[in-house]
Design an enzyme around this catalytic site. Structure first.
Site, PDB file in Angstrom:
ATOM      1  N   ASN A 421       0.833  -1.203   0.000  1.00 49.75           N
ATOM      2  CA  ASN A 421       0.000   0.000   0.000  1.00 49.75           C
ATOM      3  C   ASN A 421       0.865   1.248   0.000  1.00 49.75           C
ATOM      4  O   ASN A 421       1.640   1.471   0.938  1.00 49.75           O
ATOM      5  CB  ASN A 421      -0.913   0.030   1.228  1.00 49.75           C
ATOM      6  CG  ASN A 421      -1.715   1.322   1.303  1.00 49.75           C
ATOM      7  OD1 ASN A 421      -2.651   1.531   0.551  1.00 49.75           O
ATOM      8  ND2 ASN A 421      -1.329   2.214   2.211  1.00 49.75           N
ATOM      9  N   GLU A 422       0.788   2.040  -1.067  1.00 48.43           N
ATOM     10  CA  GLU A 422       1.311   3.406  -1.188  1.00 48.43           C
ATOM     11  C   GLU A 422       2.819   3.543  -1.106  1.00 48.43           C
ATOM     12  O   GLU A 422       3.331   4.674  -1.025  1.00 48.43           O
ATOM     13  CB  GLU A 422       0.648   4.330  -0.145  1.00 48.43           C
ATOM     14  CG  GLU A 422      -0.836   4.541  -0.405  1.00 48.43           C
ATOM     15  CD  GLU A 422      -1.459   5.645   0.422  1.00 48.43           C
ATOM     16  OE1 GLU A 422      -2.548   6.100   0.060  1.00 48.43           O
ATOM     17  OE2 GLU A 422      -0.848   6.018   1.448  1.00 48.43           O
ATOM     18  N   MET A 423       3.553   2.449  -1.168  1.00 45.03           N
ATOM     19  CA  MET A 423       4.999   2.585  -1.015  1.00 45.03           C
ATOM     20  C   MET A 423       5.683   3.119  -2.269  1.00 45.03           C
ATOM     21  O   MET A 423       6.635   3.896  -2.177  1.00 45.03           O
ATOM     22  CB  MET A 423       5.598   1.243  -0.592  1.00 45.03           C
ATOM     23  CG  MET A 423       5.236   0.863   0.828  1.00 45.03           C
ATOM     24  SD  MET A 423       5.750  -0.801   1.268  1.00 45.03           S
ATOM     25  CE  MET A 423       7.490  -0.746   0.900  1.00 45.03           C
TER      26      MET A 423
END
Length: 814
Positions: A421-423
């Site tokens: 998620n969102e890295m």
């Protein structure tokens, strides 16, 4: 096979102390301390702040158990630990057996030679996860999520338990899943893989591949049985070759599994049994759905699409992002799982994204998703941080990925494996800087080398997607609008108005959201009456987004009048949240096929709090969830208003055309009609169409804009499907009149309907039953002047409670 369950009563002590308390397994230290009255419930008041010593302490679980001759006569005896949280050292009969450091996998150890007939003793020491990471942080302070205790990424433990902008800082420790001794002789089933081949003829070929762990070279056989949804049974017996066996069966007339809203969810029952000399050794069971799933990313005039295709049908994914159900997951019940997944299906959802900061979910969750037709976007458990990539860490992740891919790959509901998620977005614009060179290499090792290779090897039928959000080109424009999926937070964090959603054209919206307070009953569960104020100490303890309450009031000032009390503050904040999501989702559904999915943040809560959820910790539907049932309806009428004009759009997600009729009225709030018309037409399947562009500049001139609204009704194939009001001025400026709302119960054949009417136009009518959690077929709805809306009571309710039903509207909030 012999099994000795080790669930149940254990003892717990703080390492270094001689005081033991009773413990319950599965469980965690915090729950045991609560039961022993050593700490108060961290969810009440500001108690979270008083229990930080628990996660800064080492703890030890211990118990004795009896091993009988029957167990010890087996060829192999395993200690099977389904879940240890997290930094654990296991001692058996005074000898260190193993050390573990991953809560997401089952740990299995051969202990036959370490057991005694009669009494044995086991202890499991859990090191403080916070103290465990401190030396690593000192050496290399990896970026951690802003609201969390630093260091979660050095462990394979749920990141959100370290704190998030919606969850408390309570990292747990304990035996969080079942633990047992399991004795096997001759052999055991290690893995079953089911592969489907869908033929153009309509037939489906099933290849059932069984992996066997052998303890002797004795001959054995594998019995395989498939029970069709209609009860037809096909079965066979096969002889393994070495450690493998395979059976192929052709399903001549398969009943296909479909996502919710696209068809039924028939499930085939597979039973695999391992036998030696007519003795059953081991059994595997699983229900499977026959279907194809693909993520299509074909080039088009907007870039590349991002659309899930099930059985060849391109679906618009409708759903939300799923987080852990409880900060203490072992107390989550099957009923709560069922309520939530059923609530998703009732709101016309067909996809849930299991977010990467929580857990790989329990089997019951995937069972229910299979049953209700809910596709699962499955994140691997990485979120919003940088992670190490040394050989030991990579090996730990490899075991985690292998275990969970094998566990879930036969599920009908699994639609996608996502790396994190969102890295990738986190490092956007700086990945190629010298400062981030090491981070980029670490990232690539996990999310572009290890995890995709694991998915390709173990579950090639499903797609791997590196990150959310992400584009088709690694590290390039990861939150762009031409390809891949998108997250959008300028509404909320960026303080832009709800209309800003209409400027966004991502190909698939996998995260966007808006906060609200929970129901007043939920607030009363953790706060005393003196604390029922949005800025009280306790309410701010239950608001983990530092700017959250200020943002709620910022948007409230743009849209609504100041509520007269705290109960109305809860109500109006939920209207804000619901309206925000409606603006975005209606826009993206109008723009199919450019956008082919919306998953709002977030579906549920892990504790009672102000958050982005549409269902709160206690399972109470917020206004947003009722709105979701409307804006996710298979056929939807939406109004795109701007100034004094309005466009009427109909979106049809069904695969078949429908006959629609739109009836619209431009009328005053007291019901006086100024203009009206109707539109009858046909909307093809999988289409969205603008049916009218209306100009009301003359009727809305001057002060009239505050007194005149557009009333609109949608009929589909002759049946009324929606009735609503669209104003052209902010709700705070509408001259809403005090209205008489009447609720008339009608009981027919054990079904309770409520006929709700109003003499004046009312907005966002809320129905409640004192001291009862009731789900209605609709709530927070509009009633134009002089109309009646029929609502069904969808929960079990005592007929005597019908006289106590309360109805109020926006006009009653100030």
């Amino acid at each position: 096979m012999s099994v000795i369950q080790l669930d149940g009563a254990w003892e717990l002590r703080q390492v270094g102390s001689d005081e033991f308390i009773k413990a319950q397994v599965p469980g965690c230290v915090h729950l045991d301390l609560m039961r022993a009255h050593k700490i108060e419930d961290p969810f009440n008041g500001d108690n979270e702040l008083k229990v930080s010593w628990v996660h800064e302490t080492d703890w030890e679980y211990s118990r004795s158990f009896q091993a009988d001759a029957e167990l010890l006569a087996e060829d192999c005896v395993y200690l099977e630990c389904d879940g240890l949280d997290t930094i654990a050292c296991i001692t058996l009969n005074g000898e260190v057996l193993a050390e573990t450091a991953n809560m997401y996998v089952q740990h299995r150890f051969d202990v036959k030679e370490k057991l005694h007939e009669g009494e044995n003793h086991i202890s499991i020491r859990f090191s403080s996860p916070v103290n465990y990471v401190k030396p690593m942080l000192k050496k290399d302070p990896l970026l951690s999520p802003g609201e969390s205790i630093p260091g979660a990424s050095y462990t394979r433990k749920s990141p959100s338990q370290w704190g998030w902008d919606w969850g408390p800082r309570i990292p747990t420790s304990g035996i969080w899943k079942s633990i047992r001794l399991a004795g096997y002789s001759v052999a055991r089933i290690d893995d079953v893989r089911i592969r489907q081949k869908h033929r153009k003829s309509g037939q489906v070929t099933l290849d059932v591949e069984i992996t066997i762990e052998r303890f002797r070279k004795t001959s054995c056989s594998v019995g395989i049985k498939i029970t069709h949804p209609n009860g037809t049974v096909e079965e066979a017996t096969v002889k393994p070759t070495g450690s493998r066996a395979k059976w192929t069966v052709i399903v001549e007339k398969p009943q296909l599994w479909w996502p919710n809203g696209y068809g039924d969810q028939p499930l085939y029952a597979l039973d695999v049994s391992l036998t030696c000399d007519d003795k059953h050794l081991n059994v595997f069971t699983r229900r499977i759905g026959l279907h194809t799933v693909a993520l299509e990313q074909k080039k088009d005039k907007h870039g590349r699409g991002f659309v899930f295709s099930i059985n060849g049908v391109k679906i618009f994914a409708k759903g939300a992002d799923w987080i852990p159900l409880d900060q203490f997951p072992t107390r989550t019940t099957v009923d709560h799982y069922r309520h939530l997944v059923q609530s998703a299906a009732r709101a016309h959802m067909n996809m849930l994204r299991v977010w990467g900061g929580g857990f790989y979910e329990d089997e019951i969750f995937y069972d229910l998703c299979d049953e209700y037709g809910i596709l699962v976007w499955q994140d691997f458990m990485f979120a919003c941080a940088f992670y190490p990539a040394d050989p030991a860490y990579l090996d730990n992740v490899r075991q985690e990925a292998e275990y969970n891919i094998k566990r879930l790959r036969n599920r009908a509901c699994i639609a996608l494996w996502c790396g994190n998620n969102e890295m990738e977005w986190l490092g956007s614009g700086e990945w190629d800087s010298k400062r981030n060179a090491l981070r980029k290499e670490q990232y690539r090792k996990i999310f572009y080398d290890l995890l995709p290779s694991m998915v390709s090897q173990l579950d090639p039928e499903n797609t791997y997607w590196p990150s959310s959000p992400c584009s088709v080109k690694p590290f390039e424009d990861p939150n762009g609008q031409e390809s891949g999926d998108g997250h959008y937070w300028d509404v909320w964090h960026g303080r832009l108005p709800f209309t800003a959603y209409r400027q966004q054209f991502h190909r698939f919206m996998s995260e966007f959201g808006f906060q609200s307070l929970p129901a007043i009953e939920t607030c009363k569960a953790f706060a005393d009456s003196d604390d029922l104020n949005i800025f009280s100490h306790v309410m701010e303890c239950h608001q983990k987004n530092k700017a959250g309450n200020g943002l709620i009031l910022h948007y409230l000032s743009q849209n609504f009048r100041l509520p007269k009390n705290f109960e109305m503050m809860c109500y109006v904040s939920q209207l804000l949240q619901a309206e925000a999501m409606r603006y975005g989702i209606e826009h993206w559904r109008r723009n199919r096929p450019r956008c082919m999915g919306t998953l709002y943040w977030q579906f549920n809560d892990c504790w009672p709090t102000s958050s982005w959820s549409s269902i709160d910790y206690y399972g109470r539907w917020k206004a947003l969830h009722y709105f979701a049932k409307r804006f996710y309806a298979p056929v939807m009428l939406s109004v795109c208003e701007e100034g004094t004009s309005a466009e009427l759009h109909v979106t049809n997600d069904l695969t078949k055309p429908v006959k629609v009729e739109i009836r619209w009225f431009l009328e005053k709030l007291d019901g006086m009609v100024l203009r009206k018309s109707k539109i009858k037409t046909r909307i093809d399947g999988e289409q969205s169409k603008c049916l009218a562009a209306l100009d009301f500049s003359e009727e809305l001139a001057g002060d009239a804009i505050r007194e005149v609204v557009l009333v609109h009704e949608l009929l589909v194939n002759g049946k009324s499907m929606s009735l609503g009001i669209t104003p052209f001025a902010p709700s705070k400026h509408l001259e809403l009149h005090p209205a008489k709302i009447t609720v008339r119960p009608v009981v027919e054949n054990d079904r309770i309907n409520l006929e709700v009417s109003s003499d004046k136009a009312v907005r966002f009518v809320c129905l409640t039953v004192p001291k009862k959690d009731v789900v209605f077929s609709d709530n927070y709805f509009d009633i134009p002047a002089g109309r009646t809306v029929t609502v069904q009571v969808d929960s079990d309710i005592d007929p005597a409670s019908l006289s106590k039903i309360k109805a109020y509207s926006l006009r009653d909030s100030y």
